[in-house]
Each structure stands twice: as structure tokens, then as C-alpha cells.
Design a protein around this motif. Structure first.
Motif, PDB file in Angstrom:
ATOM      1  N   ILE A 160       0.837  -1.209   0.000  1.00 18.79           N
ATOM      2  CA  ILE A 160       0.000   0.000   0.000  1.00 18.79           C
ATOM      3  C   ILE A 160       0.869   1.255   0.000  1.00 18.79           C
ATOM      4  CG2 ILE A 160      -1.482   1.385   1.512  1.00 18.79           C
ATOM      5  CD1 ILE A 160      -3.090  -0.515  -0.071  1.00 18.79           C
ATOM      6  N   SER A 161       1.959   1.215   0.765  1.00 19.46           N
ATOM      7  CA  SER A 161       2.839   2.388   0.833  1.00 19.46           C
ATOM      8  C   SER A 161       3.462   2.679  -0.527  1.00 19.46           C
ATOM      9  CB  SER A 161       3.927   2.180   1.889  1.00 19.46           C
ATOM     10  OG  SER A 161       4.821   1.137   1.512  1.00 19.46           O
ATOM     11  N   ARG A 162       3.715   1.647  -1.328  1.00 16.92           N
ATOM     12  CA  ARG A 162       4.252   1.874  -2.673  1.00 16.92           C
ATOM     13  C   ARG A 162       3.243   2.625  -3.540  1.00 16.92           C
ATOM     14  NH1 ARG A 162       5.901  -3.815  -2.502  1.00 16.92           N
ATOM     15  NH2 ARG A 162       8.090  -3.957  -1.860  1.00 16.92           N
ATOM     16  N   PHE A 163       1.984   2.206  -3.444  1.00 13.37           N
ATOM     17  CA  PHE A 163       0.955   2.903  -4.220  1.00 13.37           C
ATOM     18  C   PHE A 163       0.800   4.346  -3.741  1.00 13.37           C
ATOM     19  CE2 PHE A 163      -0.430  -1.482  -5.111  1.00 13.37           C
ATOM     20  CZ  PHE A 163      -0.581  -1.399  -6.492  1.00 13.37           C
ATOM     21  N   ASP A 164       0.808   4.552  -2.426  1.00 16.17           N
ATOM     22  CA  ASP A 164       0.659   5.909  -1.892  1.00 16.17           C
ATOM     23  C   ASP A 164       1.821   6.802  -2.311  1.00 16.17           C
ATOM     24  OD1 ASP A 164      -1.702   5.202  -0.718  1.00 16.17           O
ATOM     25  OD2 ASP A 164      -0.855   4.858   1.275  1.00 16.17           O
ATOM     26  N   ALA A 165       3.008   6.232  -2.360  1.00 13.22           N
ATOM     27  CA  ALA A 165       4.185   7.024  -2.734  1.00 13.22           C
ATOM     28  C   ALA A 165       4.302   7.214  -4.243  1.00 13.22           C
ATOM     29  CB  ALA A 165       5.447   6.354  -2.198  1.00 13.22           C
ATOM     30  N   GLY A 166       3.451   6.507  -5.022  1.00 16.62           N
ATOM     31  CA  GLY A 166       3.505   6.633  -6.473  1.00 16.62           C
ATOM     32  C   GLY A 166       4.674   5.904  -7.097  1.00 16.62           C
ATOM     33  N   THR A 167       5.246   4.930  -6.393  1.00 21.91           N
ATOM     34  CA  THR A 167       6.405   4.203  -6.929  1.00 21.91           C
ATOM     35  C   THR A 167       6.020   2.875  -7.561  1.00 21.91           C
ATOM     36  OG1 THR A 167       6.794   3.204  -4.744  1.00 21.91           O
ATOM     37  CG2 THR A 167       7.931   5.276  -5.242  1.00 21.91           C
ATOM     38  N   ALA A 168       4.741   2.503  -7.485  1.00 24.76           N
ATOM     39  CA  ALA A 168       4.306   1.235  -8.084  1.00 24.76           C
ATOM     40  C   ALA A 168       4.341   1.360  -9.603  1.00 24.76           C
ATOM     41  CB  ALA A 168       2.901   0.887  -7.605  1.00 24.76           C
ATOM     42  N   THR A 169       4.936   0.394 -10.268  1.00 23.35           N
ATOM     43  CA  THR A 169       5.068   0.431 -11.724  1.00 23.35           C
ATOM     44  C   THR A 169       4.569  -0.873 -12.326  1.00 23.35           C
ATOM     45  OG1 THR A 169       7.340  -0.395 -11.588  1.00 23.35           O
ATOM     46  CG2 THR A 169       7.024   2.004 -11.648  1.00 23.35           C
ATOM     47  N   LEU A 170       4.324  -0.846 -13.636  1.00 19.73           N
ATOM     48  CA  LEU A 170       3.876  -2.017 -14.374  1.00 19.73           C
ATOM     49  C   LEU A 170       5.024  -2.576 -15.202  1.00 19.73           C
ATOM     50  CD1 LEU A 170       0.333  -1.076 -15.784  1.00 19.73           C
ATOM     51  CD2 LEU A 170       0.849  -2.770 -14.021  1.00 19.73           C
ATOM     52  N   ASN A 171       5.157  -3.889 -15.167  1.00 18.66           N
ATOM     53  CA  ASN A 171       6.106  -4.599 -16.032  1.00 18.66           C
ATOM     54  C   ASN A 171       5.283  -5.521 -16.929  1.00 18.66           C
ATOM     55  OD1 ASN A 171       8.532  -3.506 -14.836  1.00 18.66           O
ATOM     56  ND2 ASN A 171       8.084  -4.800 -13.064  1.00 18.66           N
ATOM     57  N   LEU A 178      -0.121  -8.201 -19.600  1.00 18.30           N
ATOM     58  CA  LEU A 178      -0.325  -7.863 -18.193  1.00 18.30           C
ATOM     59  C   LEU A 178       0.998  -7.841 -17.451  1.00 18.30           C
ATOM     60  CD1 LEU A 178      -3.229 -10.404 -17.515  1.00 18.30           C
ATOM     61  CD2 LEU A 178      -3.515  -7.967 -18.025  1.00 18.30           C
ATOM     62  N   ASP A 179       0.931  -7.306 -16.233  1.00 17.05           N
ATOM     63  CA  ASP A 179       2.020  -7.474 -15.286  1.00 17.05           C
ATOM     64  C   ASP A 179       1.714  -8.758 -14.522  1.00 17.05           C
ATOM     65  OD1 ASP A 179       3.617  -7.463 -12.937  1.00 17.05           O
ATOM     66  OD2 ASP A 179       3.866  -5.293 -13.097  1.00 17.05           O
ATOM     67  N   PRO A 180       2.447  -9.852 -14.760  1.00 14.44           N
ATOM     68  CA  PRO A 180       2.068 -11.150 -14.188  1.00 14.44           C
ATOM     69  C   PRO A 180       2.024 -11.156 -12.666  1.00 14.44           C
ATOM     70  CG  PRO A 180       4.263 -11.233 -15.181  1.00 14.44           C
ATOM     71  CD  PRO A 180       3.650  -9.946 -15.597  1.00 14.44           C
ATOM     72  N   SER A 181       2.974 -10.484 -12.006  1.00 13.00           N
ATOM     73  CA  SER A 181       2.983 -10.494 -10.540  1.00 13.00           C
ATOM     74  C   SER A 181       1.775  -9.736  -9.985  1.00 13.00           C
ATOM     75  CB  SER A 181       4.283  -9.886 -10.012  1.00 13.00           C
ATOM     76  OG  SER A 181       4.399  -8.528 -10.431  1.00 13.00           O
ATOM     77  N   ARG A 182       1.410  -8.631 -10.589  1.00 15.27           N
ATOM     78  CA  ARG A 182       0.262  -7.873 -10.113  1.00 15.27           C
ATOM     79  C   ARG A 182      -1.046  -8.567 -10.461  1.00 15.27           C
ATOM     80  NH1 ARG A 182       1.895  -3.487  -7.776  1.00 15.27           N
ATOM     81  NH2 ARG A 182       3.917  -2.569  -8.306  1.00 15.27           N
ATOM     82  N   PHE A 183      -1.114  -9.228 -11.605  1.00 15.31           N
ATOM     83  CA  PHE A 183      -2.303 -10.019 -11.925  1.00 15.31           C
ATOM     84  C   PHE A 183      -2.468 -11.164 -10.938  1.00 15.31           C
ATOM     85  CE2 PHE A 183      -4.426 -13.427 -14.391  1.00 15.31           C
ATOM     86  CZ  PHE A 183      -5.645 -12.789 -14.610  1.00 15.31           C
ATOM     87  N   ASP A 184      -1.335 -11.763 -10.520  1.00 15.31           N
ATOM     88  CA  ASP A 184      -1.372 -12.828  -9.513  1.00 15.31           C
ATOM     89  C   ASP A 184      -1.939 -12.290  -8.191  1.00 15.31           C
ATOM     90  OD1 ASP A 184      -0.251 -15.610  -8.530  1.00 15.31           O
ATOM     91  OD2 ASP A 184       0.448 -14.104  -7.078  1.00 15.31           O
ATOM     92  N   VAL A 185      -1.533 -11.058  -7.816  1.00 15.38           N
ATOM     93  CA  VAL A 185      -2.047 -10.453  -6.574  1.00 15.38           C
ATOM     94  C   VAL A 185      -3.549 -10.216  -6.670  1.00 15.38           C
ATOM     95  CG1 VAL A 185      -1.963  -8.381  -5.138  1.00 15.38           C
ATOM     96  CG2 VAL A 185       0.161  -9.421  -5.958  1.00 15.38           C
ATOM     97  N   GLN A 241      -4.147 -20.732 -12.846  1.00 12.47           N
ATOM     98  CA  GLN A 241      -3.854 -22.050 -12.268  1.00 12.47           C
ATOM     99  C   GLN A 241      -2.608 -22.000 -11.390  1.00 12.47           C
ATOM    100  OE1 GLN A 241      -5.642 -24.595 -12.116  1.00 12.47           O
ATOM    101  NE2 GLN A 241      -7.129 -24.463 -13.806  1.00 12.47           N
ATOM    102  N   ASP A 242      -1.559 -21.290 -11.849  1.00 14.66           N
ATOM    103  CA  ASP A 242      -0.332 -21.175 -11.040  1.00 14.66           C
ATOM    104  C   ASP A 242      -0.627 -20.474  -9.725  1.00 14.66           C
ATOM    105  OD1 ASP A 242       1.020 -22.400 -13.065  1.00 14.66           O
ATOM    106  OD2 ASP A 242       1.852 -20.553 -13.925  1.00 14.66           O
ATOM    107  N   CYS A 243      -1.441 -19.448  -9.765  1.00 17.13           N
ATOM    108  CA  CYS A 243      -1.804 -18.709  -8.543  1.00 17.13           C
ATOM    109  C   CYS A 243      -2.491 -19.625  -7.542  1.00 17.13           C
ATOM    110  CB  CYS A 243      -2.707 -17.530  -8.908  1.00 17.13           C
ATOM    111  SG  CYS A 243      -3.400 -16.658  -7.503  1.00 17.13           S
ATOM    112  N   LEU A 244      -3.385 -20.478  -8.046  1.00 17.25           N
ATOM    113  CA  LEU A 244      -4.127 -21.376  -7.150  1.00 17.25           C
ATOM    114  C   LEU A 244      -3.235 -22.494  -6.620  1.00 17.25           C
ATOM    115  CD1 LEU A 244      -7.490 -21.665  -9.144  1.00 17.25           C
ATOM    116  CD2 LEU A 244      -6.941 -20.124  -7.254  1.00 17.25           C
TER     117      LEU A 244
END
Length: 471
Positions: A318-329, A364-371, A340-343
Motif C-alpha cells: 500500500i505504501s508503494r501505491f501511496d508514494a507513487g512508486t508502483a510500476t507495471l512490467n 499484463l504485469d504477471p505479478s500484479r495479476f497474480d495479486v 492455475q499457477d496462482c491457485l
């Protein structure tokens, strides 16, 4: 037909100015016209009365002709009297009993009946329209001098004065007043437009400044000109804007301090949590060999350590989003395999049904889609009932992922708050497993992709829908 009411201040000011000008012009023109008409007719009547009176006084009527018992005047004598009373532009009619003499086109039928009786008492007037033309009729009885006193002859005279010249003057006056009124209205309209502009210009500036404040330009100020009410309003606006800028600056400073505090605390907690997690793994292996009471205490500690670890990870995210440092890969992702991998990683494969085409891919950003998937499915497993179903499909504009459970569903009054931080629906969930940040993090990741997330009730259960655009 309903006439729309003007809503703009400019339109209302112009209409008000115009209505006042029209009303004033009509009032002045009407009063002026009536006064002029009255004065003109009074002058005409006075002039006509004087003329008839003078003419009657100079008539040399034969003495002895109209004494009792004597012969009535002849038609020739009456014609002489009518001729004396007539003149340029006017006609005359003289009546004695049944004998009538006229000079001009008028006849006895043109004389109003009531004028006969009134003319025996004094010189009287009356207006009448004859052949579509207005006339002033002056009626009087002819007298003669009898030893110094007036003596009635029994003869009545009626003189017809045309009022066409007076009517022409009144028509000219009416036209002049109408033209003058139109000029006054046009002048008033011009003054109204100029005045409205002068009044509305500061209002427009205030509106533009208020819009700028709403867009975040808190340093917006307006110049103050003059000492009228609008100048006072502008000064009050500047004071309010300054106070707002100070308050927002303080709030932003406090918010930044709060975010920094959360981020610092979260990072500081990671080190002891790492050690606690290592010890917890060892205790987990030994818990089955401990007596019942210590074993339960160990399992409780392990659950709370896991809960604390999840909370810290969520706070850091959450702090990353608040600081504006969250990025997409971004990269091409096979959606079905990613779900399936997430499950599988979380041991949920046998509890969740996945419906997705094997060839479905998205950028997509695979790690963020997994979240996103993990938080939605985890929420459904914790607070809903099986079966939990994940559906993914491509649409015309993007990727749509739906997660549904078949539990009791979220209370309707809580639907608007499910994505709020630390919100938990119902008092019974206050100490439930989870940080209360999962859905907020899922929404933040969806929005980072430029997508949307929504929730609605089903019968039974709850349905979460994620839409991610083609990037």
C-alpha cells in the motif's frame, strides 16, 4: 407551449433592463399622448365655441319675425343664417320647427338627439363620427336683443367642425412617441448589455478561479478593484483560497508523514518478522510432539505470526501505491495458466473451479495479476462458501475476469465500502483472518492497469468483476 425561463444571470439582467425600459416608455408615451390629446381637443373646443358664439352675436336677424303670433322665418332667411355660420372646412345647419336649412353635406340626422335638448340651455359640444370621420358639433339656440335683454327666437343652429387636422396631429404625435420609445428601448438594451458585462465579468473571474481551485491550483488569487460588493466578494474569495491552501498544505504534510511512518514501520518490522518466521517453522515441526496445551499455544502464535507477516506485506504494498512508486512490467501472459499457477502455489486448486480458454492471452504485469486473483479468490474462500468459480474471457475492449462464491453474500449496505482499507463487513469479521487490505490492494493493481473492479450480490453469493483493457 411552455416558454423556457432564462437561467443565465446575463439574460435575466438584460430582460429586466428591457422590461423596465419598455414599461417606462409605454407609461410616459401613454401619459404624454393623453395629455396632448386632451389639450388639443380642449383648445379646439374652446376655439370652436368662441367662433360660433361670435358668429351668432353678429347675425342680423329680421326684427319682428319671431315674435308670438308673427310669421315663421323663411327657408331663405334660415339659409342666410346657416351660410353665416358655415365657413372653410366646416358645415352648418339651422332648424326652426320643421324648417331646416343647411350649408354643407350635413343633415338633421347627423345631429345627436341629446344635443337638441342641451342646445336650448347653452352652447354645447359633442364629438361624433360621421362617414368615418370625426367631427366636433357645436349646438346653440339663436337669441336676439330685445330692449337690452336676450330673447329666444326658437331657432337652433348646429355647426360641424372636422377634426381631421387634430387627428393628423395626434397620429403624428403617436408615431413620434412610438419611434422615441423604440429608440429608448434600444438604448436601454445597449446599456443593459454593457452593465451586464460589467457586473458579470467579476463573476466569471470568480467562477474561473473557483474552477482552478477545484483542479488543485490552490495558489489562485484574483485582483481586487474598487470598494463595491463584488470587490468585497473577491477579497473574501482570496482569503478563503489562502486559508484553503494552508489547510491543504498541512493535510498533505500530515498525510506524507503518515505514509512515511507506515512505510518505515513496515520495513522495520520485516527484519524481526523474518527471524520470527524462521523460529515459527521450527516450532511448527515440533508442535505435534508437544502436550496439548503448549501445542495449541504454539499453533496460535504461528497463526498470529502469519497474520502479522501478511499485514506487513500488505502495508508495504500500500505504501508503494501511496508514494507513487508502483510500476507495471507488462508482458504477454497466458491467463488460464497464470490463474492455475496462482491457485496451485497457495494450495487452492482443489477448492476453485476455473473456466478459461487455454489460448487466452493478455498483455499484463504477471505479478500484479497474480495479486489480483489471489486476493479475490482468497476473500471468496475465507468469507464465502463453495463452489468458488473463476471465469476469464476476452471482450471487445479488454480482458474480463470474474470471481464468484456461493455464500451468504456481503451485506448490501457494505457493498460501497468493500474496497476501503481495513474495512471488514460485519462485527463478526473484526478478528477474522486477514489484514482488511486485500481488496484495496486488488483495486489499486487493477487501476494501475487502467482497468475497473466492481462487486454485486448474487443469489446466492457475491460476484467480483475485473476488467483490464488491452494495452
Amino acid at each position: 407551449m411552455i416558454i423556457p425561463r432564462p437561467t443565465g444571470l446575463r439574460a435575466r439582467l438584460v430582460i429586466t433592463f428591457t422590461l423596465v425600459a419598455v414599461t417606462a416608455s409605454l407609461l410616459v408615451a401613454t401619459i404624454g399622448y393623453e395629455l396632448a390629446k386632451s389639450a388639443l381637443l380642449t383648445r379646439t373646443e374652446t376655439t370652436s365655441l368662441d367662433l360660433v358664439t361670435r358668429e351668432l352675436a353678429t347675425i342680423n336677424f329680421p326684427i319682428g319675425k319671431l315674435r308670438p303670433g308673427e310669421a315663421a322665418p323663411t327657408s331663405r332667411e334660415l339659409s342666410r343664417v346657416a351660410h353665416a355660420l358655415a365657413g372653410p372646412g366646416r358645415s352648418a345647419l339651422v332648424e326652426y320647427g320643421t324648417v331646416v336649412a343647411s350649408e354643407g353635406p350635413m343633415s338633421l340626422s347627423d345631429v345627436p338627439n341629446e344635443l337638441h335638448g342641451r342646445a336650448k340651455q347653452s352652447v354645447v359640444t359633442q364629438r361624433k363620427i360621421i362617414d368615418n370621420e370625426l367631427y366636433l358639433i357645436v349646438g346653440a339656440e339663436v337669441y336676439r336683443d330685445n330692449a337690452g335683454r336676450p330673447e329666444s327666437t326658437g331657432l337652433q343652429a348646429f355647426v360641424f367642425f372636422p377634426l381631421r387636422d387634430d387627428q393628423r396631429q395626434l397620429d403624428t404625435l403617436r408615431t413620434t412617441l412610438a419611434q422615441t420609445g423604440l429608440v429608448i428601448v434600444l438604448i436601454a438594451l445597449g446599456v443593459a448589455l454593457v452593465s451586464a458585462r460589467q457586473v458579470l465579468l467579476p463573476v466569471r473571474r470568480l467562477s474561473a478561479a473557483a474552477q482552478a481551485l477545484g483542479q488543485g491550483r490552490l495558489d489562485t488569487r484574483l485582483p481586487v478593484h474598487g470598494q463595491d460588493e463584488l470587490a468585497g466578494l473577491t477579497a473574501r474569495f482570496n482569503d478563503a483560497a489562502a486559508a484553503l491552501e494552508l489547510s491543504v498544505s498541512e493535510l498533505r504534510s500530515l498525510e506524507a508523514m503518515s505514509r512515511r511512518f507506515v512505510a518505515d514501520v513496515s520495513h522495520e518490522l520485516r527484519t524481526p518478522l523474518t527471524a520470527m518466521t524462521a523460529v515459527a517453522d521450527m516450532l511448527s515441526d515440533e508442535a505435534d510432539h508437544l502436550p496439548e496445551a503448549p501445542a495449541q499455544a504454539v499453533r496460535l502464535v504461528l497463526r498470529e505470526i502469519e497474520r502479522l507477516r501478511e499485514l506487513v506485506e500488505h502495508l508495504i504494498e500500500i505504501s508503494r501505491f501511496d508514494a507513487g512508486t508502483a510500476t507495471l512490467n507488462l508482458e504477454p501472459v497466458n491467463v488460464a495458466d497464470s490463474i492455475q499457477d496462482c491457485l496451485e502455489v497457495r494450495g487452492w486448486s482443489d477448492q476453485v473451479t476455473v473456466t478459461a480458454s487455454q489460448g487466452l492471452t493478455a498483455n499484463l504485469d504477471p505479478s500484479r495479476f497474480d495479486v489480483i486473483v489471489a486476493n479475490l479468490v482468497g476473500n471468496a474462500l475465507k468469507h464465502g462458501l463453495p463452489p468458488v468459480v473463476v471465469t476469464a474471457r476476452t471482450t471487445e475492449n479488454g480482458l474480463e475476469v470474474k470471481v464468484r462464491d456461493h455464500g451468504k453474500g456481503i451485506p448490501r449496505e457494505a457493498l460501497a465500502h468493500v474496497f476501503d482499507r481495513f474495512f471488514k463487513a460485519g462485527a463478526g469479521r473484526a478478528r477474522s483472518q486477514g489484514s482488511g487490505l486485500g481488496l484495496a490492494i486488488a483495486r489499486a493493481n487493477v487501476q494501475l492497469h487502467g482497468g475497473t473492479i466492481s462487486v454485486r450480490l448474487q443469489h446466492p453469493g457475491t460476484l467480483f468483476t475485473v476488467w483490464l483493457p488491452h494495452i
